[in-house]
Scaffold this active site. Structure first.
Site, PDB file in Angstrom:
ATOM      1  N   HIS A  78       0.860  -1.190   0.000  1.00  0.00           N
ATOM      2  CA  HIS A  78       0.000   0.000   0.000  1.00  0.00           C
ATOM      3  C   HIS A  78       0.889   1.231   0.000  1.00  0.00           C
ATOM      4  O   HIS A  78       1.484   1.591   1.020  1.00  0.00           O
ATOM      5  CB  HIS A  78      -0.898  -0.025   1.241  1.00  0.00           C
ATOM      6  CG  HIS A  78      -1.878   1.104   1.335  1.00  0.00           C
ATOM      7  ND1 HIS A  78      -3.248   0.903   1.474  1.00  0.00           N
ATOM      8  CD2 HIS A  78      -1.713   2.455   1.352  1.00  0.00           C
ATOM      9  CE1 HIS A  78      -3.859   2.064   1.576  1.00  0.00           C
ATOM     10  NE2 HIS A  78      -2.937   3.040   1.500  1.00  0.00           N
ATOM     11  N   HIS A  80       1.602   5.321  -2.226  1.00  0.00           N
ATOM     12  CA  HIS A  80       1.031   6.403  -3.033  1.00  0.00           C
ATOM     13  C   HIS A  80       2.171   7.077  -3.795  1.00  0.00           C
ATOM     14  O   HIS A  80       2.558   8.212  -3.481  1.00  0.00           O
ATOM     15  CB  HIS A  80       0.294   7.403  -2.143  1.00  0.00           C
ATOM     16  CG  HIS A  80      -0.950   6.859  -1.517  1.00  0.00           C
ATOM     17  ND1 HIS A  80      -2.192   6.993  -2.100  1.00  0.00           N
ATOM     18  CD2 HIS A  80      -1.138   6.150  -0.376  1.00  0.00           C
ATOM     19  CE1 HIS A  80      -3.109   6.413  -1.324  1.00  0.00           C
ATOM     20  NE2 HIS A  80      -2.483   5.892  -0.268  1.00  0.00           N
ATOM     21  N   LYS A  83       1.717  10.720  -5.480  1.00  0.00           N
ATOM     22  CA  LYS A  83       1.729  11.966  -4.711  1.00  0.00           C
ATOM     23  C   LYS A  83       2.987  12.106  -3.855  1.00  0.00           C
ATOM     24  O   LYS A  83       3.128  13.076  -3.119  1.00  0.00           O
ATOM     25  CB  LYS A  83       0.466  12.082  -3.839  1.00  0.00           C
ATOM     26  CG  LYS A  83       0.268  10.980  -2.832  1.00  0.00           C
ATOM     27  CD  LYS A  83      -0.874  11.318  -1.853  1.00  0.00           C
ATOM     28  CE  LYS A  83      -2.230  11.452  -2.496  1.00  0.00           C
ATOM     29  NZ  LYS A  83      -2.921  10.147  -2.641  1.00  0.00           N
ATOM     30  N   HIS A 236      -9.661   1.980   0.964  1.00  0.00           N
ATOM     31  CA  HIS A 236      -9.273   2.787   2.119  1.00  0.00           C
ATOM     32  C   HIS A 236     -10.504   2.884   3.022  1.00  0.00           C
ATOM     33  O   HIS A 236     -11.528   3.443   2.615  1.00  0.00           O
ATOM     34  CB  HIS A 236      -8.852   4.189   1.678  1.00  0.00           C
ATOM     35  CG  HIS A 236      -7.512   4.266   1.022  1.00  0.00           C
ATOM     36  ND1 HIS A 236      -7.207   3.601  -0.135  1.00  0.00           N
ATOM     37  CD2 HIS A 236      -6.394   4.961   1.376  1.00  0.00           C
ATOM     38  CE1 HIS A 236      -5.952   3.874  -0.477  1.00  0.00           C
ATOM     39  NE2 HIS A 236      -5.443   4.695   0.429  1.00  0.00           N
ATOM     40  N   GLU A 239     -10.754   5.581   7.991  1.00  0.00           N
ATOM     41  CA  GLU A 239      -9.486   6.201   8.372  1.00  0.00           C
ATOM     42  C   GLU A 239      -9.736   7.411   9.260  1.00  0.00           C
ATOM     43  O   GLU A 239      -9.494   8.557   8.871  1.00  0.00           O
ATOM     44  CB  GLU A 239      -8.676   6.578   7.131  1.00  0.00           C
ATOM     45  CG  GLU A 239      -7.241   6.944   7.452  1.00  0.00           C
ATOM     46  CD  GLU A 239      -6.422   7.287   6.226  1.00  0.00           C
ATOM     47  OE1 GLU A 239      -5.257   7.673   6.410  1.00  0.00           O
ATOM     48  OE2 GLU A 239      -6.929   7.180   5.086  1.00  0.00           O
ATOM     49  N   ASP A 336       2.654   3.298   2.973  1.00  0.00           N
ATOM     50  CA  ASP A 336       1.649   4.326   2.688  1.00  0.00           C
ATOM     51  C   ASP A 336       2.302   5.546   2.040  1.00  0.00           C
ATOM     52  O   ASP A 336       3.070   5.420   1.098  1.00  0.00           O
ATOM     53  CB  ASP A 336       0.896   4.680   3.963  1.00  0.00           C
ATOM     54  CG  ASP A 336      -0.481   5.293   3.702  1.00  0.00           C
ATOM     55  OD1 ASP A 336      -0.937   5.240   2.550  1.00  0.00           O
ATOM     56  OD2 ASP A 336      -1.101   5.802   4.646  1.00  0.00           O
ATOM     57  N   ASN A 337       2.066   6.718   2.587  1.00  0.00           N
ATOM     58  CA  ASN A 337       2.555   7.953   1.972  1.00  0.00           C
ATOM     59  C   ASN A 337       4.001   8.230   2.349  1.00  0.00           C
ATOM     60  O   ASN A 337       4.478   7.796   3.385  1.00  0.00           O
ATOM     61  CB  ASN A 337       1.679   9.126   2.384  1.00  0.00           C
ATOM     62  CG  ASN A 337       0.244   8.954   1.940  1.00  0.00           C
ATOM     63  OD1 ASN A 337      -0.483   8.149   2.501  1.00  0.00           O
ATOM     64  ND2 ASN A 337      -0.157   9.707   0.933  1.00  0.00           N
TER      65      ASN A 337
END
Length: 445
Positions: A78, A80, A83, A236, A239, A336-337
């Site tokens: 998972h 991103h 971005k 998602h 959250e 994640d991010n």
């Protein structure tokens, strides 16, 4: 990363190693109290030829690990990448979820050309490769008119990186964007790109809170889009710390009721840890019954959740990983991010993710098979049977650490790790942040 100078470029054996039981189908010896087995690993023609008891390997042609650990290449289920790394030009002014959402929306609308997305996406891939990741799934913001540009970049880089990192992609947009013609357009593009159908269980412009009255109808329509195209689903979910965010249970029940046959992964699921005990137990049981995979993002969610200016956070922002695992649910951790408004830090390093997960989620005492949460379990969730394990016949895509026991492994960054691809030392270096200055239009002070 620079490999250790004494390490052979293409060893025949990895001698005197420690390997977690999480990675082994048939351990060649007893495990210690941390779940580590002493072993020698034979490499041949780019694959693992044998996992043998310690003391089997000859000295000649072997890399003596002196008790250091060997892990399979990481699987990051998972991310991103579209971005990533925009923080220097688009910070999150409040550090919370709403601030992150607004900042990314602003940056995406103003700056996400193909060139911009490609540069940041590939920078992330280079970081992940150097740290030892062999497979990943990235979520792609799928909003028109920009979305098709990012999906074209994904297809280009997926093909260009074939043989280096296995790259999957999932759409991400609010649930209500999948209703009507736009939903068909997104689902068609995902199917044509070989992707996974994904969304967030909130409405456009909103947060993860009480489910709207028409939530079930919208969820069923979303499932129908995936069914009609034979797609997997990645969501998602919940959250937030709002106990009205109860989508996870409905997703599990819908999966069973519809007899959905493809894989379903749900990420975050933060509000579950704040639900009343009876409802939480019911939800966990429903997830197990539905065969859902749960993936948690502890670094990002600790950063975002329960953030109030001038107030110390009261909870960790993560879900019920131990209860889910005890119920038989597959649980993974992921990065994640990375350096964007949803998480200001990170370097696409799954060892860092596991290290912080062990601390945040108490994946220790005992460690048992929890190292599989960064390797074997996400590989299973993503349908990658040759990833996440150390067994004869599998690719010799491995990560070798000096750290022996788990406290040694998890107390330092292991910057001298050796990454093997096809049994050979990978020479990849971590890219310098300054390479992104021109793309971002700003140099971080």
């Amino acid at each position: 990363m620079s490999p250790r100078p004494d390490f052979p470029a293409a060893p025949d054996w990895l001698r005197n190693a420690r390997v977690s039981v999480a990675f082994l189908d048939q351990p060649p010896g007893p495990a210690d109290f941390e779940g580590l087995v002493r072993a020698d690993i034979r490499l041949e023609a780019g694959r693992i030829a044998a996992v043998a008891p310690a003391g089997t390997a000859p000295a000649e042609g072997a890399a003596d690990l002196d008790g250091g650990q060997v892990w399979p290449g990481f699987v990051d289920g998972h991310k991103h990448l579209d971005k990533g790394h925009i923080w220097p030009r688009m910070r999150n002014p409040t550090g919370d979820f709403f601030g992150a959402m607004n900042a990314v929306t602003s940056d995406r609308g103003a700056r996400w050309s193909a060139e911009d997305v490609r540069a940041r996406f590939e920078f992330g891939l280079r970081c992940a490769e150097a740290h030892g990741t062999v497979a990943l799934r990235t979520h792609i913001d799928t909003y028109y008119p920009q979305g098709p540009t990012s999906w074209a970049v994904f297809r280009e880089l997926r093909d260009a990186w074939a043989g280096r990192i296995d790259i999957q992609a999932s759409s991400i947009a609010p649930l209500d964007r999948f209703q009507g013609e736009e939903g068909d357009r997104i689902a068609d593009m995902v199917a044509e790109s070989g992707g996974v159908l994904g969304m967030v269980t909130r409405l456009q412009g909103g947060l993860h809170d009480a489910l709207p009255p028409d939530f079930q109808a919208m969820l069923d329509h979303f499932f129908s889009l995936a069914e009609a195209r034979g797609l997997e689903i990645d969501l998602h979910v919940d959250e937030s710390g709002d106990t009205g965010a109860r989508a996870l249970r409905e997703i599990a029940l819908t999966t069973v009721r519809r007899g959905f046959k493809n894989r379903v992964q749900c990420g975050h699921c933060c509000s579950l840890s704040l639900q009343p005990e009876e409802f939480a137990r019911e939800t966990v049981a429903a997830c197990a019954d539905a065969g859902l995979s749960i993936i948690v993002l502890p670094m990002c969610n600790m950063y975002l959740q329960d953030r109030v200016a001038g107030r110390t956070p009261r909870w960790r922002g993560v879900t019920l990983v131990h209860e889910l695992r005890a119920a038989g649910v597959r649980v993974s951790v992921a990065s994640d991010n990375c350096r964007d408004p949803f998480y200001a830090y990170g370097d696409h390093d799954m060892l860092e993710v596991f290290r912080e997960s062990a601390r945040i989620l108490h994946l220790d005492h005992p460690f048992a098979d929890w190292p599989g949460a960064a390797t074997r379990f996400p590989a299973e969730a993503l349908g990658l049977p040759e990833r996440g394990r150390i067994a004869p016949g599998l690719p010799a895509d491995l990560v070798v650490f000096r750290g022996r026991g788990m406290t040694e492994l998890l107390s330092r960054p292991q910057s001298d790790r050796v990454v093997l691809r096809g049994g050979r030392v990978l020479e990849a270096e971590l890219p310098d942040w300054r390479e992104l200055d021109a793309v971002l239009g700003v140099a971080e002070a």
